[in-house]
Design an enzyme around this catalytic site. Sequence first.
Site: not given
Length: 440
Positions: A149, A192, A228, A257, A259
């Site tokens: 990030e 990432n 996400h 990651e 979701d």
Amino acid sequence: MLATAGLLTAAGVLSLAGTAQAATTLGASAAAKGRYFGAAVAANHLGEAVYASTLDTEFTMVTPENEMKWDAVESSRGSFTFGSADQIVSHAQGKGMKLRGHTLVWHSQLPGWVGGLNATDLRSAMNNHINQVMGHYKGKIYAWDVVNEAFQDGGSGARRSSPFQDKLGNGFIEEAFRTARAADPAAKLCYNDYNTDGQNAKSNAVYAMVKDFKQRGVPIDCVGFQSHFNANSPVPSDYQANLQRFADLGVDVQITELDIEGSGSAQAASYTKVVNACLAVSRCAGITVWGIPDKYSWRSSGTPLLFDDNYGKKPAYTAVLTALGGTSGGGGDGGSGGSATCTATYTRTNTWGDRFNGQVTITAGSKAISTWTVAVTVSSPQKVSATWNGSPSWDGSGNVMTMRPNGNGGLAAGASTSFGFTVMTNGNTSAPAIGACTAS
């Protein structure tokens, strides 16, 4: 009884992966497609039996949620604590799962002492942190999120303010990757980030960095897309195309990651889009969901995962399994009786450049059996990187895997079941040795 040799199947022929129980879980179905399917794991939940059993049954990759972050392993400068992370690593290795290291250099979850360092000390501390953490887990981690990030949200495409950016400048990312390559040359090195799932100013900036790194020989192997999603930030229409453009730079892409907030058929449809996009991009190595049951999600109120609070399989789970080519089912008939016998038959089901999948079919003899065990031995430097539909244990060398049933091991007379595994060849393509099937 000793196994009989199986027939070598051409790479990409997947028919055998669906026989018996070989594609009834997320991990098994993904492996049949040459991908992993992972979950983020918290050490403090591993003692919960249903949490651990769901992890062990369904997933082939593990990412520690917080246990490898800077504040967890180096809260005081130069003093490292790996206990919780080691717990996750030990569990994953004992089940034949891959491991993702998360994360080495990140602006968040930093202990306060890091931000107080001057540039010279910060550079030293950053490189020492990378060396110590990667050194501790050298040879055990499939891929590391080296830098996490580092870019701002919004339309600027600029770097995010952080102690590393503000004091070391743009070069800190390259330096981190070069340090990481020296620390563990075998691990894949990833950048990432989130909100980079479609083409936008942020993903364009990351793309430009990766392109520059590849052109100049800076060691980067993969890019992670956190993915996400919710109603306000849905799966973008150009998701697959965005993954593909990064893959075209010569890096793997990984959904790290995942979701998706929601429920029912709408949530299931969004998960299907993500899985189909990964399957359509040959360099999409796999998918990791950020947690197992909804209740432990970082945004649990949005019910974003594949299992509900009681570990029930949601429509999204079924959609993912179906998209991966799997089917629900499994379980043999229980049985009993003396003189229990079984045979183990090995077949190589798929072959890729650096790995192959094997399947062992267990067939009960003339009487029902209640359980079975089979030993699988690979030849060094081969390593088993994933297993499914069984519960493995390992000898000290890591080359001999003893597989037992994952749950009910009962089989009626003449009935069959199977388990599978992925072997990283490391240059050795020889078939594993399958030991005698032992039944009771």
